[in-house]
Write an enzyme that holds these catalytic residues in place. Structure first.
Site: not given
Ligand code: SAM
Length: 449
Positions: A72, A282, A332, A380, A407
Site C-alpha cells: 500500500c 463481521q 443481545e 461472542d 475479538c
Molecule cells: C462482537 S459482536 C457479536 C455479534 C454476533 N455474534 C456476530 O457474530 O455478528 C458483540 C455484540 O454484543 C452486543 N452487546 C454489547 N454489550 C452487550 C451486553 N451487555 N449485553 C448483550 N449484548 C451486548 C453488541 O451490540 C454486539 O452486537
C-alpha cells in the site's frame, strides 16, 4: 532514566496492541513507532512516562526478516498497522499474542492452533468508514492518520472491495462540485462528516451512507444519490445518517432513506441477512464463514440440544447453529438488532429460535431463574469480554459445552480463567479476520469437567 529527544539503540522484541514495536533500554519499556519484532533500530524518544517511554524509529540498524515493502502506498494512513510485516509473520505474531494472553492473563497451559489466515489477504472488508474534511480549501476523503484525526486522502484502499474503491473515486469528484458544507470537527460545524459503505460480496449490492451533522441538505444529497445510482446500479440503498454528537462516534441513530431500499441483503453461506445502516456484521465475509463453521464444529450440537447464543447481534451465529439444534435462544443488547434477528429467522424459514433484547448480564441470570437450561452456550462478546454475572450464570447452568468467540485475547484469557473452575479448554483457534492489523479473532472450545 531516558531523555526526551535523545536517540537510543533498541532491539524490538514484541509488537504492541496498536502495531508499535516494543523494546527495552536498561529494562525500561519503550514503545517504538515504526519498529517491528526482530528489528535493531535507533529510536528518538518523544515521551517519557513513569512506567514506559514512547519513541519513533530514527534509523533501522538491522532490519527484521519479517520486513516487507508495503504494497500500500499510503504509509501515513492509520487504517492498517502491519503493512511492513509479511503475511505469514503477521499470522505468527497473532498466534503469539493469543499464547501470551493465555499464559500471562489466563494462567492456562494450553496449545494454541496455527492462525487460520486468508489465501489472499486483500479486498476483504465489507464495511468502510471514510471521514470527510476540508484542508486548505481541498476536500480530503480517506482514513485517519495513526493517533490523530488528520485525514489521509486516499484514492485506492487495498483492503476494500474494488467496487467500493470505484464508487469512492467518483463520489470524491462529485463532492468537489457539490454545494454542501464539509464538517469541521474542532468547531463542530458543517454538514458532511463521514461516508460509510456496506457491500455484500455475494450479490455486490451496496449501501452508501452520508453521515451528516444535521438533517439539512437532504435535497442536495438526494440529487447526488440519483447521479451515483445511474453510474453504479449496484448501489441499492442511499441513506442519510444523522450524527449531531461531538466526539469519536461515527454514526448517529437516525436514518433517512434518500433513494432505494432502507436495507441490503447479505449472505453467510446459504443464509440471508437483512443489513440496516447500524447492523453489526463481521467485516470479513469469507473468514466469517471459516469462524462460524468452527463454532458449529466446536459446539458439537445434537438435535435435542438447547443452545444459547449470547451477544447474538442480528442472529448470524444463532441461525447458523439452529439447523443442528432443538432450539437456539439469542440475547443481545440492541433492540433493532433483535428485530432484525427475528426477521432474519422468518426470512430463512427457521422456526426454532427465540430472541431477547436486553443486557446479557440482566437477561441471562433472569432466564436461568425462570428455569431455562442450556446444553451448549456460545458467547461472542464485544472487546471488554463477558460480564461477571454472565460467567457466573454459565457456571451455574453448567452446559456440557461452551464456545467462546472473542475479538480480544486479554479479556478472553481473563474470562477463561473464571470458567476453568468447571471447564477444560479443549481447543484455541485464532482466525484472521483483520489482515494488516494487530486484531485477532479467537474461538475456544470448552468442555465441562
Ligand atoms: C462482537 S459482536 C457479536 C455479534 C454476533 N455474534 C456476530 O457474530 O455478528 C458483540 C455484540 O454484543 C452486543 N452487546 C454489547 N454489550 C452487550 C451486553 N451487555 N449485553 C448483550 N449484548 C451486548 C453488541 O451490540 C454486539 O452486537
Amino acid at each position: 532514566m531516558l531523555e526526551k529527544n535523545k536517540c537510543y539503540e533498541i532491539e524490538i522484541i514484541d509488537l504492541g496492541d496498536n502495531g508499535e514495536g516494543i523494546g527495552k533500554v536498561d529494562d525500561f519499556t519503550v514503545f517504538v513507532h515504526g519498529g517491528i519484532p526482530g528489528d535493531k533500530v535507533t529510536a528518538k524518544i518523544i515521551k517519557v512516562k513513569k512506567q514506559y517511554a514512547i519513541g519513533i524509529v530514527d534509523s533501522i540498524v538491522e532490519g527484521s526478516n519479517m520486513r516487507q515493502v508495503p504494497t500500500c502506498p499510503y504509509t501515513k494512513c492509520g487504517g492498517c498497522q502491519t503493512q511492513m510485516i509479511d503475511y505469514n509473520s503477521q499470522l505468527e505474531l497473532k498466534k503469539k499474542q493469543v499464547e501470551d494472553a493465555m499464559k500471562r492473563i489466563g494462567g492456562l497451559d494450553v496449545e494454541v492452533e496455527d492462525v487460520l489466515g486468508m489465501e489472499e489477504p486483500i479486498c476483504y472488508r465489507n464495511k468502510s468508514q471514510y471521514p470527510v474534511r476540508m484542508v486548505d480549501g481541498r476536500i480530503q476523503v480517506g482514513f485517519y492518520k495513526q493517533r490523530t484525526h488528520d485525514v489521509v486522502d486516499i484514492d485506492q484502499c487495498m483492503v476494500q472491495h474494488p467496487l467500493v474503491n470505484k464508487v469512492m473515486k467518483s463520489l470524491k469528484n462529485h463532492l468537489k462540485n457539490l454545494d454542501i458544507k464539509i464538517y469541521n470537527e474542532e468547531k463542530h460545524r458543517g454538514i458532511l462528516r463521514h461516508i460509510v459503505t456496506r457491500i455484500s460480496f455475494k450479490t455486490k449490492d451496496m449501501m452508501l451512507i452520508f453521515v451528516t451533522n444535521s438533517k439539512e441538505e437532504q435535497v442536495v444529497l438526494k440529487d447526488l444519490s440519483i447521479e451515483l445510482s445511474k453510474e453504479f446500479p449496484e448501489i441499492k440503498s442511499f441513506i442519510q445518517n444523522i450524527n449531531t454528537s461531538k466526539g469519536n462516534r461515527v454514526m448517529g441513530y437516525d436514518n433517512i432513506t434518500l433513494l432505494g431500499d432502507d436495507k441490503i441483503t447479505d449472505y453467510i453461506e446459504d443464509l440471508s441477512f437483512e443489513i440496516s445502516p447500524l447492523s453489526f456484521l463481521q467485516v470479513n465475509p469469507s473468514q466469517t464463514e471459516v469462524l462460524y463453521n468452527k463454532a458449529l464444529e466446536y459446539a458439537e450440537i445434537s438435535k435435542d440440544d438447547e443452545v444459547f447464543d449470547i451477544y447474538c447481534g442480528i442472529g448470524t451465529i444463532s441461525l447458523f447453529l439452529a439447523k443442528a439444534a432443538k432450539r437456539v435462544t439469542g440475547v443481545e443488547l440492541i433492540d433493532v438488532a433483535i428485530k432484525d434477528a427475528k426477521e432474519n429467522a422468518v426470512n430463512n424459514q427457521i422456526d426454532n429460535t427465540e430472541f431477547h433484547a436486553d443486557k446479557a448480564e440482566v437477561i441471562i441470570p433472569d432466564l436461568y431463574k425462570k428455569g431455562y437450561q442450556a446444553d451448549v452456550i456460545v458467547v461472542d462478546p464485544p472487546r471488554k469480554g463477558c460480564e461477571k454475572e454472565v460467567l457466573d450464570t454459565i457456571l451455574k447452568m453448567a452446559p456440557k459445552k461452551v464456545v467462546y468467540v472473542s475479538c480480544k485475547p486479554s479479556t478472553l484469557a481473563r474470562d477463561l480463567k473464571i470458567l476453568s473452575e468447571k471447564y477444560s479448554v479443549e481447543k484455541v483457534q485464532p482466525v484472521d479476520l483483520f489482515p494488516f492489523t494487530t486484531h485477532v479473532e479467537t474461538i475456544v472450545a470448552l468442555q465441562r469437567n
